[in-house]
Design an enzyme around this catalytic site. Sequence first.
Site, PDB file in Angstrom:
ATOM      1  N   LYS A  49      24.370 -26.572  58.133  1.00  0.00           N
ATOM      2  CA  LYS A  49      25.131 -26.463  59.383  1.00  0.00           C
ATOM      3  C   LYS A  49      24.277 -26.892  60.573  1.00  0.00           C
ATOM      4  O   LYS A  49      23.073 -26.620  60.630  1.00  0.00           O
ATOM      5  CB  LYS A  49      25.632 -25.021  59.566  1.00  0.00           C
ATOM      6  CG  LYS A  49      26.739 -24.958  60.606  1.00  0.00           C
ATOM      7  CD  LYS A  49      27.313 -23.563  60.787  1.00  0.00           C
ATOM      8  CE  LYS A  49      28.377 -23.590  61.875  1.00  0.00           C
ATOM      9  NZ  LYS A  49      28.669 -22.279  62.407  1.00  0.00           N
ATOM     10  N   CYS A 141      31.515 -32.176  67.896  1.00  0.00           N
ATOM     11  CA  CYS A 141      31.990 -30.804  67.858  1.00  0.00           C
ATOM     12  C   CYS A 141      33.100 -30.631  68.884  1.00  0.00           C
ATOM     13  O   CYS A 141      32.919 -30.944  70.052  1.00  0.00           O
ATOM     14  CB  CYS A 141      30.865 -29.828  68.144  1.00  0.00           C
ATOM     15  SG  CYS A 141      31.478 -28.137  68.323  1.00  0.00           S
ATOM     16  N   LYS A 180      28.080 -38.430  62.898  1.00  0.00           N
ATOM     17  CA  LYS A 180      29.372 -37.816  62.600  1.00  0.00           C
ATOM     18  C   LYS A 180      30.263 -37.938  63.826  1.00  0.00           C
ATOM     19  O   LYS A 180      29.941 -37.419  64.895  1.00  0.00           O
ATOM     20  CB  LYS A 180      29.187 -36.355  62.216  1.00  0.00           C
ATOM     21  CG  LYS A 180      30.471 -35.676  61.732  1.00  0.00           C
ATOM     22  CD  LYS A 180      30.163 -34.332  61.103  1.00  0.00           C
ATOM     23  CE  LYS A 180      31.391 -33.652  60.534  1.00  0.00           C
ATOM     24  NZ  LYS A 180      31.052 -32.378  59.862  1.00  0.00           N
TER      25      LYS A 180
END
Lengths: 406, 459
Positions: A49, A141, A180
Amino acid sequence: MKAYGMDLSVNFCGIRFEHPFLLSAAPPTDDLDMVRRAFDAGWAGAVLKTTSVEGTPVPLKYPMISSTDLGPQRVASLGNIDLISEHHIDVVERRVEALKREYPDHVVAASIMGSRQEDWQTLVQRLEAAGADFIECSFSCPQGSMGERPGAMLAQSLAATERVAGWVKAAARRCPVVIKITPQVTDIVEVAQAVQRGGADAICASNTIPSLPGFDVATRTPSPGLDGKSTYSGLSGPAIKPITLRTIAEIARAVPLPITGTGGPTTWKDAVEFLLVGARTVQFATAVMHHGFDLVEDLVDGLAFFMEDAGIEHVSDLVGAALPRLRGHEDLPGDLRARSEVTEALCVRCDLCHVACRDGGHGAIQVDSDRLPRIDEERCVGCGLCVRVCPTGALHLKVERCAQPS
Amino acid sequence: MVQQVVAGLSCLVPAQAVAEAHRCLMCHDAPCTAACPAGVDVMHFIRALRFDNPRRALEVIRRTNVLAGICGAVCPKERLCEGACLRNALRDPIRIGALQTFAAAHEMAHPRRAARAGGPSSDAPAVAVVGAGPAGLAATDALVRCGARVTVFEAREAPGGMLAYGVPEARMPYAFVNAEVSPLLARPGVELTPGRALGRDFSLDDLFSRGFRAVFLGVGLWKAARLAGVSEVPGVLHALPFLEAAARHARFHGPPPAVGPRCLVIGGGSVALDSAEVALRSGAREVEVVCLENTDEMPATREDIAGAWQRGARFFNRRRVTRLQRGPDAFFLIETIGIRWKEPGRFVPDNAEDLPGTEARLVADTVIVAIGQAPDPDVVRALSGLKRDARGLVQVDPETGATSVAGVFAGGDCASGCGRTVVASVAEGRRAGLAIAAHLGLRPPTGPYEPALPRGVVS
């Protein structure tokens, strides 16, 4: 690992995976023992994570998870207002070291997020030194990742994407750098090109999608409710898979970077779809949070049986194999004549096809005195709606090529 | 009714199976598995079905139950997995048996494409399995997985044991039994020798002198238990020979069983109900079942009782036959009396007490005694060196199936008695198979991705 005698290994950025299935940066990888159990269960790798430099505040708020159901199907999507890991780089470094020592053949990757050039570069250097196999950079995020304005995601800015990817790549000596990204952009291809210009090695597509999972309408409380209030959630799980597939496909058609796919897979079939549109590996989180680590057995067996049945020898033969079949609408054939057909033995005479065609199609399905649907060949255009609503698979389309476009 | 028929058996269609699998809660440490005599990993096989993976579903089931499809159909599910299903609290338990049968049927309809060479090495230890019924087949499966070579000796012409020569065609089509059993017997390292009976054609010593390192006995119980005062009357039939005649007629070109218009069946187990059903299908107009137990006490399943009732059988419960004699015109006069249980909850003959004043007379053209089975006399002689209990059952270690003679193991009805389930015999056969493998120094296959079927298995 040989599953049913099949070699399922894949290569991603020069890293060998026993099979294409790994855990994504999410709660299942935020604890050393959980990752150990995941590896013992059979996962080929894990992205720990997302971590940050020491001192970075991570103000988690609870409750943080919501979901949407689809009838009796729980967790059709999962929403979260989670942030990055509370565990800073010092903890994650030790986890990477431990996992690489205990599981040298498993792939251990670290996900990072920073706010300054120095942070990004420190993170990548320290995790590389700890033994990480690759570094994933969270530019996406949904609670904000140092984008150009508060709450915005870094990957929503082409300039920032290119710049930060460049910083990380410049600091990495050994590790491949994976960016990402978020599907929440106007043109995913431009983002992928920015990643490429920044010099990163691969793309992880794609993160959760900003969403509002719903309300308790009696109290007007958005979900998840924190004393009657909430914020937008990152949506994951089965509901977002079609969006992810489109995202991966567009990137794979536009840039030559390898892709690790994530965002909504649950079954081996989902995973094969990810591979077909160009992902080399497939990352899972929501499905594991719902069903547990041993889900990987379903994935490995399913892929092995599929390859055995289809006569496919290498997983790489599947990667991107369906991309040539994706076309612009203008390039699709216009000379097909499709018509619905009923398999009477499977029909339970609910006549949902009749209703759908009557009110959402072309009024081509009548009901006979036995309640059996009858297709009006003249009115049926072959749209396929009835096939989609039939609960027992009693309808299918018969497709013929006709001489002239109809 | 939406259904698909695979190898003669009516099964769920894929849409039904997927919908049913979606209803499963996928409980942690699921009670359905704990309730399965074979310990089938129900949750994981249903999850595999739910996730579009019927092949894996079958592999998961077959890890512990090689007769996946058969047991899914013939198990008394409501007493086992489905009775333990936590969805009973929601009043709609999962149809676990139907899903299990679906997984097996799917594989029959879509056989594995790949054929891979393999199987036990030529110097692998050889084991003799005597009896190709559920216990013997399960032992064979376990042994081959562990790397042994197995020769299966079967007294009759075809494999299946009671599934072939006992269970009626209407309940379990032999085509389905064959479709499930044949691939197992066709595996490399397995050889079937039909028509060879222990005691008649060979002895235990013969097997060891032929080089078999161990023997598994799954010979079943094929001799009808006698009911004093009834069995000795000329013309009285016994259930097993009757069912075998019916099975041979339906499956192996035998002559049809002879049944008169009025038929009386004595007994309350599944064999009694099978006899009642077969009698109805063979021309009996009236079938009456006399048994000691009330409907909810009978060993037969609720499903079977309801089925027999629907097809016309009538029940005389809590009643026993006291006298039977031949009347004029070759019919039977049967005298019965009602009973009560001296000690509640113990439904065995010596606990029954007659209730004077409840006598009733019945008339029948055919009488079928179905009160249990005993060992075959040939087998009894052949096993004279083994310790047996008062009923003639082979005494075994319940964990391993080991008998009193080293290297000889047993399981199924010949060790545990009749009136049980196919799946219980499968479990005993498998346990014994694994114990034999350990006895021979073979190691069981391990690891989550070990193939459940050895390579080279193609049906």
